[in-house]
Scaffold this motif. Structure first.
Motif, mmCIF file in Angstrom:
data_model
loop_
_atom_site.group_PDB
_atom_site.id
_atom_site.type_symbol
_atom_site.label_atom_id
_atom_site.label_comp_id
_atom_site.label_asym_id
_atom_site.label_seq_id
_atom_site.Cartn_x
_atom_site.Cartn_y
_atom_site.Cartn_z
ATOM 1 N N TRP A 74 0.826 -1.210 0.000
ATOM 2 C CA TRP A 74 0.000 0.000 0.000
ATOM 3 C C TRP A 74 0.860 1.260 0.000
ATOM 4 C CZ3 TRP A 74 -4.373 1.533 -1.592
ATOM 5 C CH2 TRP A 74 -4.828 2.814 -1.250
ATOM 6 N N MET A 75 1.946 1.255 0.763
ATOM 7 C CA MET A 75 2.820 2.425 0.782
ATOM 8 C C MET A 75 3.386 2.679 -0.609
ATOM 9 S SD MET A 75 3.892 4.818 2.841
ATOM 10 C CE MET A 75 4.070 4.289 4.558
ATOM 11 N N ALA A 76 3.769 1.615 -1.301
ATOM 12 C CA ALA A 76 4.288 1.766 -2.660
ATOM 13 C C ALA A 76 3.219 2.315 -3.600
ATOM 14 C CB ALA A 76 4.815 0.435 -3.175
ATOM 15 N N VAL A 77 2.000 1.847 -3.438
ATOM 16 C CA VAL A 77 0.898 2.339 -4.275
ATOM 17 C C VAL A 77 0.667 3.824 -4.039
ATOM 18 C CG1 VAL A 77 -1.603 2.214 -4.598
ATOM 19 C CG2 VAL A 77 -0.272 0.113 -4.492
ATOM 20 N N TYR A 78 0.602 4.214 -2.777
ATOM 21 C CA TYR A 78 0.377 5.623 -2.458
ATOM 22 C C TYR A 78 1.500 6.497 -3.008
ATOM 23 C CZ TYR A 78 -0.246 9.902 0.221
ATOM 24 O OH TYR A 78 -0.402 11.216 0.586
ATOM 25 N N ARG A 79 2.728 6.060 -2.794
ATOM 26 C CA ARG A 79 3.859 6.846 -3.268
ATOM 27 C C ARG A 79 3.926 6.885 -4.790
ATOM 28 N NH1 ARG A 79 8.243 4.748 1.253
ATOM 29 N NH2 ARG A 79 7.643 6.246 2.877
ATOM 30 N N VAL A 120 -7.006 6.384 -4.999
ATOM 31 C CA VAL A 120 -6.005 6.004 -4.003
ATOM 32 C C VAL A 120 -5.943 7.033 -2.880
ATOM 33 C CG1 VAL A 120 -3.536 5.616 -3.603
ATOM 34 C CG2 VAL A 120 -4.640 4.670 -5.637
ATOM 35 N N TYR A 121 -5.971 8.316 -3.219
ATOM 36 C CA TYR A 121 -5.900 9.354 -2.196
ATOM 37 C C TYR A 121 -7.074 9.253 -1.218
ATOM 38 C CZ TYR A 121 -2.270 11.675 -4.990
ATOM 39 O OH TYR A 121 -1.120 11.971 -5.677
ATOM 40 N N LEU A 122 -8.256 8.993 -1.734
ATOM 41 C CA LEU A 122 -9.417 8.856 -0.850
ATOM 42 C C LEU A 122 -9.267 7.634 0.056
ATOM 43 C CD1 LEU A 122 -12.390 9.760 -3.225
ATOM 44 C CD2 LEU A 122 -11.378 11.169 -1.432
ATOM 45 N N ALA A 123 -8.773 6.545 -0.512
ATOM 46 C CA ALA A 123 -8.539 5.350 0.295
ATOM 47 C C ALA A 123 -7.460 5.620 1.341
ATOM 48 C CB ALA A 123 -8.132 4.182 -0.594
ATOM 49 N N GLN A 124 -6.451 6.408 0.982
ATOM 50 C CA GLN A 124 -5.378 6.727 1.918
ATOM 51 C C GLN A 124 -5.917 7.460 3.142
ATOM 52 O OE1 GLN A 124 -2.339 5.885 2.178
ATOM 53 N NE2 GLN A 124 -1.277 7.404 3.418
ATOM 54 N N SER A 128 -5.285 6.042 6.753
ATOM 55 C CA SER A 128 -4.504 6.863 7.674
ATOM 56 C C SER A 128 -5.208 7.066 9.015
ATOM 57 C CB SER A 128 -4.212 8.223 7.038
ATOM 58 O OG SER A 128 -3.407 8.082 5.887
ATOM 59 N N ALA A 129 -6.537 7.038 8.988
ATOM 60 C CA ALA A 129 -7.282 7.265 10.226
ATOM 61 C C ALA A 129 -6.974 6.194 11.269
ATOM 62 C CB ALA A 129 -8.778 7.294 9.930
ATOM 63 N N ALA A 135 -0.673 7.880 8.332
ATOM 64 C CA ALA A 135 -1.054 9.251 8.654
ATOM 65 C C ALA A 135 0.145 10.183 8.550
ATOM 66 C CB ALA A 135 -1.657 9.314 10.054
ATOM 67 N N ASP A 136 1.296 9.724 9.042
ATOM 68 C CA ASP A 136 2.512 10.520 8.957
ATOM 69 C C ASP A 136 2.933 10.711 7.508
ATOM 70 O OD1 ASP A 136 4.891 11.791 10.280
ATOM 71 O OD2 ASP A 136 5.925 10.189 9.193
ATOM 72 N N GLU A 137 2.806 9.667 6.698
ATOM 73 C CA GLU A 137 3.140 9.770 5.276
ATOM 74 C C GLU A 137 2.226 10.770 4.577
ATOM 75 O OE1 GLU A 137 5.172 8.873 1.687
ATOM 76 O OE2 GLU A 137 5.648 8.433 3.783
#
Length: 209
Positions: A74-79, A120-124, A128-129, A135-137
């Motif tokens: 997931w971190m790779a997807v977000y980034r 992806v941003y909405l899912a993030q 993050s919640a 959340a920090d990312e």
């Protein structure tokens, strides 16, 4: 150092793993792109090792070797969405000579890729919640984005640093608000309407277009 070089210098070091010639780096980028499409079509819950393996015609072991666990994936997807967004910003900057509206629109769901990234941003936001690492990312990436836009206003549109920071916060409040509306009401918020509304709000807030 010119503006585009400044942008490149501001990109976090982790993005380099998607830009080098290392075989695993190239594969991670390819898998992350496929994962973004999965999230866009099936939502966050649709992103599993099993489903991604089916899409890529490989084993789940292959995915685990590239990303570790689901959190690593997931971190790779977000980034990866951040990297794609940065690429669109650079293209908009070059095409328009640094138009603030164009640079913000490049970060909104006005194209097919932009809509994928916003899924992806909405899912993030949801992820993050419940996860302090994500959340920090999220906070870090928002700070980068707000800082870069403030630098654009300061260096190329003669805003003081204080006014540039204030205007940048306004711009991103508008960006996020309009983008969320557009994701949930795409028929009411076409790309044209997103742009016209953003331009009108920039003019009201004294931000150059």
């Amino acid at each position: 150092m010119d503006r585009l070089q400044d942008w490149d210098a501001s990109v976090p070091a982790w993005m380099g793993r998607f830009d080098d010639d290392d075989t695993d780096s190239v594969r991670r980028q390819d898998f992350a792109e496929a994962a973004i499409r999965l999230v866009a079509s099936e939502g966050f819950e649709g992103l599993t090792f099993r489903r991604l393996a089916a899409v890529k015609d490989c084993s789940t072991t292959t995915i685990a070797s590239l990303f570790g666990d689901r959190q690593g994936l997931w971190m790779a997807v977000y980034r990866m969405t951040v990297l794609r967004t940065q690429t669109r910003i650079r293209a908009a900057y070059v095409k328009t000579g640094g138009s603030p509206v164009a640079c913000i629109l490049a970060q909104m769901p006005v194209t097919a890729q932009g809509r994928e990234d916003w899924a992806v941003y909405l899912a993030q936001n949801t992820v993050s919640a419940a996860n302090p690492i994500f959340a920090d990312e999220y906070r870090r990436q928002v700070r980068y984005a707000v800082r870069d836009f403030a630098e654009l206003l300061n260096r190329e549109h003669e805003f003081s640093q204080a006014n540039a920071r204030r205007a940048s916060r306004v711009a991103f409040t508008l960006c996020i608000g309009i983008a969320v509306q557009a994701m949930f009401e795409p028929l009411s918020w076409s790309a044209r309407r997103q742009e016209s509304y953003l331009r009108a709000q920039f003019e009201l807030n004294g931000i150059p277009t």
